[in-house]
Motif scaffolding. Structure first.
Motif, PDB file in Angstrom:
ATOM      1  N   HIS A 127       0.971  -1.525   0.401  1.00  0.00           N
ATOM      2  CA  HIS A 127       0.185   0.133   0.166  1.00  0.00           C
ATOM      3  C   HIS A 127       0.696   0.932   0.287  1.00  0.00           C
ATOM      4  O   HIS A 127       1.756   1.488   0.732  1.00  0.00           O
ATOM      5  CB  HIS A 127      -1.041   0.139   1.377  1.00  0.00           C
ATOM      6  CG  HIS A 127      -2.501   1.118   1.236  1.00  0.00           C
ATOM      7  ND1 HIS A 127      -3.366   0.945   2.012  1.00  0.00           N
ATOM      8  CD2 HIS A 127      -1.572   1.985   0.462  1.00  0.00           C
ATOM      9  CE1 HIS A 127      -4.141   2.232   1.347  1.00  0.00           C
ATOM     10  NE2 HIS A 127      -3.286   2.626   0.702  1.00  0.00           N
ATOM     11  N   LEU A 183       3.553   1.761   2.889  1.00  0.00           N
ATOM     12  CA  LEU A 183       2.685   2.085   4.405  1.00  0.00           C
ATOM     13  C   LEU A 183       2.760   0.760   4.933  1.00  0.00           C
ATOM     14  O   LEU A 183       3.134  -0.605   4.151  1.00  0.00           O
ATOM     15  CB  LEU A 183       1.231   2.213   4.585  1.00  0.00           C
ATOM     16  CG  LEU A 183       0.798   3.288   3.449  1.00  0.00           C
ATOM     17  CD1 LEU A 183      -0.633   3.831   3.818  1.00  0.00           C
ATOM     18  CD2 LEU A 183       1.742   4.237   4.599  1.00  0.00           C
ATOM     19  N   ARG A 232      -1.145   1.552   7.564  1.00  0.00           N
ATOM     20  CA  ARG A 232      -1.737   1.121   6.859  1.00  0.00           C
ATOM     21  C   ARG A 232      -3.713   1.193   7.243  1.00  0.00           C
ATOM     22  O   ARG A 232      -4.496   1.873   6.792  1.00  0.00           O
ATOM     23  CB  ARG A 232      -1.460  -0.123   6.017  1.00  0.00           C
ATOM     24  CG  ARG A 232      -2.271  -0.361   4.603  1.00  0.00           C
ATOM     25  CD  ARG A 232      -1.823  -2.030   4.770  1.00  0.00           C
ATOM     26  NE  ARG A 232      -2.832  -2.505   3.277  1.00  0.00           N
ATOM     27  CZ  ARG A 232      -2.977  -3.994   2.703  1.00  0.00           C
ATOM     28  NH1 ARG A 232      -1.879  -4.611   3.205  1.00  0.00           N
ATOM     29  NH2 ARG A 232      -3.618  -3.904   1.746  1.00  0.00           N
TER      30      ARG A 232
END
Length: 558
Positions: free
Chosen positions: A503, A522, A527
């Motif tokens: 992510h 992340l 996240r």
């Protein structure tokens, strides 16, 4: 697959370096944070059109590069070998755009045209744009979708080639035909003129000979009279007119005295030479008078022949002696007409054969399309059922129209939908809402990927108009697709974002008065915070964090 991306001085990006993993990479961030920078950079690295406005303000150039891992036996690997650009399973592409709008492209450090970069880009990367579902509203796009699914590139290439050959021959035929019709009157005139010149049959130099003979015959009487008078003057029984007799007398009288003085000797010599010359002249004149034959029929023939030559010359408005050259010119032109006529006949036969070849190739392609249309419709329906359209019925209509041949065959293709029970199957632009079009577009991409297997795909907000349980299923589908292809996906949906293997968060920050876009990879905690933000917006609560953790654990349970 894409393993590394470097973006420098591009739009509002300063210096971004990204390691890209396999599977699904999710990109999220606030609106306007610069998520499209990654997409735009990849678009340029795949051979897209560059613009000077893409260079970060105040900088001289933008510099983009990406590293792809390539298998030697893949289409991209084979292409690199063919282009002599292969380099140990790794390919580095680079694009430099200057502030004045110039652009340079490189593959493995070798400068290449952008068109060649685009060829490579199509083999390693597919980009599905944010509003791609809107293309489904245009039926002309449906043919490409079916052909991509049916994998008929070889057959389509054959149809394109035969169609173009057919049309090139057809254009040439029409040009010759129109020229033939336009020049028909001219051709008939030239044929008449050539027939007249051929009948005249005048050879080079013949006119001069004829004119000399005609002139001689036209003065025959005066020439005979003059020759006789002169001959009589030179040698006549009449002593007063006998020039030769008098000359002989003079020589006889001078001979005894000539030896006495050199002048007399010289005079005698000259008189003797004159006697010889006059004797020869007299003989020529007698021979001419005796041998000359007046032929009135020959004179009449000559007169008729010359009159014919002069008449034809006046008709053609040229000098009489130029008639043989004019005949040769007309022969060359009529030969061209004959060649065009022969080429017309050959082209007419060739056109028939080319059309037959085209229709055979187009019929084969049409049959393959019709066969694939059923399986495509079934595959799309299955995906739509997963995307919360349980009653969706897709029909891919293939309508052959042989009377309207084109470079892609003679089929009209249209995707039609019945979204709910009891509703008739209708064209997409009539039957599908915006959210349904988004799901159909995604279903098409999922189904198409089963046959194309592109190494890397980039989805730009393909989940627009989708929410709730459908959004979760979209995420699950994209995650499933990432088992076969590397996927990068920009999304605003927490359900989709939670399915990512990786992510990235795109944020804007101001540094020294300059706005910069940053990309952060992340970890688990950050996240969770980002998915929670996607759920509830700026106000993140314990409840939204808990919901975020539940969403992030869902992929691990499947």
């Amino acid at each position: 697959m894409l393993c590394y991306l470097h973006i420098r001085n591009f739009i509002i990006a300063g210096d971004i370096e990204l390691d890209v993993q396999q599977g699904l990479t999710v990109l999220s961030g606030e609106t306007g944070a610069g998520k499209s920078i990654i997409l735009d950079a990849l678009f340029l690295l795949a051979g897209g059109r560059a613009d000077s406005s893409q260079v970060r303000h105040g900088e001289e150039k933008a510099d983009l590069s990406a590293t792809f891992l390539i298998k030697a036996d893949s289409p991209a690997g084979k292409w690199l070998h063919e282009q002599d650009l292969w380099q140990d399973g790794e390919c580095i592409v680079r694009r430099v755009i200057t502030a004045d709008g110039r652009s340079r492209a490189f593959i493995n450090a070798a400068a290449v045209p952008v068109a060649r970069l685009k060829e490579f880009g199509e083999l390693v990367l597919q980009i599905h744009a944010q509003h791609e579902h809107q293309r489904l509203m245009r039926t002309e796009e449906h043919l490409g979708i079916l052909d991509s699914y049916a994998q008929v590139s070889v057959e389509l290439h054959q149809v394109r080639k035969t169609f173009r050959d057919w049309k090139v021959a057809e254009r040439r035929f029409r040009e010759l035909q129109q020229g033939s019709e336009r020049d028909n009157a001219e051709q008939q005139l030239m044929m008449y003129q050539l027939e007249e010149l051929s009948a005249l049959n005048l050879d080079d130099g013949e006119l001069e000979t004829l004119e000399q003979e005609h002139q001689a015959l036209s003065h025959a009487e005066s020439m005979l009279q003059t020759a006789s008078q002169v001959a009589e003057l030179l040698n006549s029984e009449n002593g007063d007119a006998d020039v030769l007799g008098q000359l002989r007398g003079a020589i006889h009288d001078l001979e005894p005295q000539a030896a006495l003085h050199p002048t007399l000797q010289s005079a005698l010599s000259l008189l003797t030479e004159a006697q010889i010359t006059l004797n020869e002249a007299s003989s020529d004149l007698h021979r001419f008078a005796n041998d000359f034959e007046w032929d009135p029929e020959r004179f009449a023939d000559l007169d008729k022949r010359l009159s014919a030559i002069y008449d034809v010359a006046r008709k053609h408005q040229c000098r009489p002696e130029a008639l043989p050259e004019l005949k040769r010119e007309l022969e060359a032109k009529t030969a061209d007409f004959a060649a065009n006529t022969e080429e017309l006949a050959e082209l007419e036969s060739q056109l028939s054969a080319l059309e037959e070849h085209y229709r055979a190739a187009a019929t084969l392609l049409s049959n393959m399309r019709q066969e694939a249309s059923h399986t495509l419709a079934e595959a799309l329906a299955q995906q739509l059922h997963r995307l919360n359209m349980p009653h969706a019925n897709i029909v891919c209509r293939v309508t052959p129209t042989p009377e309207h041949p084109s470079v892609v065959g003679f089929d009209d293709v249209e995707l039609c939908l019945s979204a709910n029970p009891g509703q008739p199957v209708q064209p997409l632009h009539k039957a599908a809402s915006g959210g349904e079009l988004s799901r159909i577009a995604l279903a098409i991409q999922v189904v198409a990927q089963q046959t194309q297997q592109a190494p890397t795909l980039f989805f730009d907000e393909v989940d627009v108009g989708i929410s709730g349980a459908t959004a979760e299923e979209v995420g699950r589908l994209i995650r499933q697709l990432s088992q076969h292809s590397q996927i990068l996906c920009i999304t605003h949906l927490p359900q989709v974002a939670s399915f990512g293997h990786q992510h990235w968060l795109i944020e804007k920050e101001v540094v020294n008065g300059q706005t910069l876009s940053q990309v952060k990879s992340l970890d688990v905690e950050s996240r969770t915070q980002e998915v929670a933000r996607l759920i509830s917006g700026a106000r993140v609560t314990d409840a939204t964090l808990s919901h975020a953790r539940d969403l992030l654990s869902a992929p691990l349970m499947h």
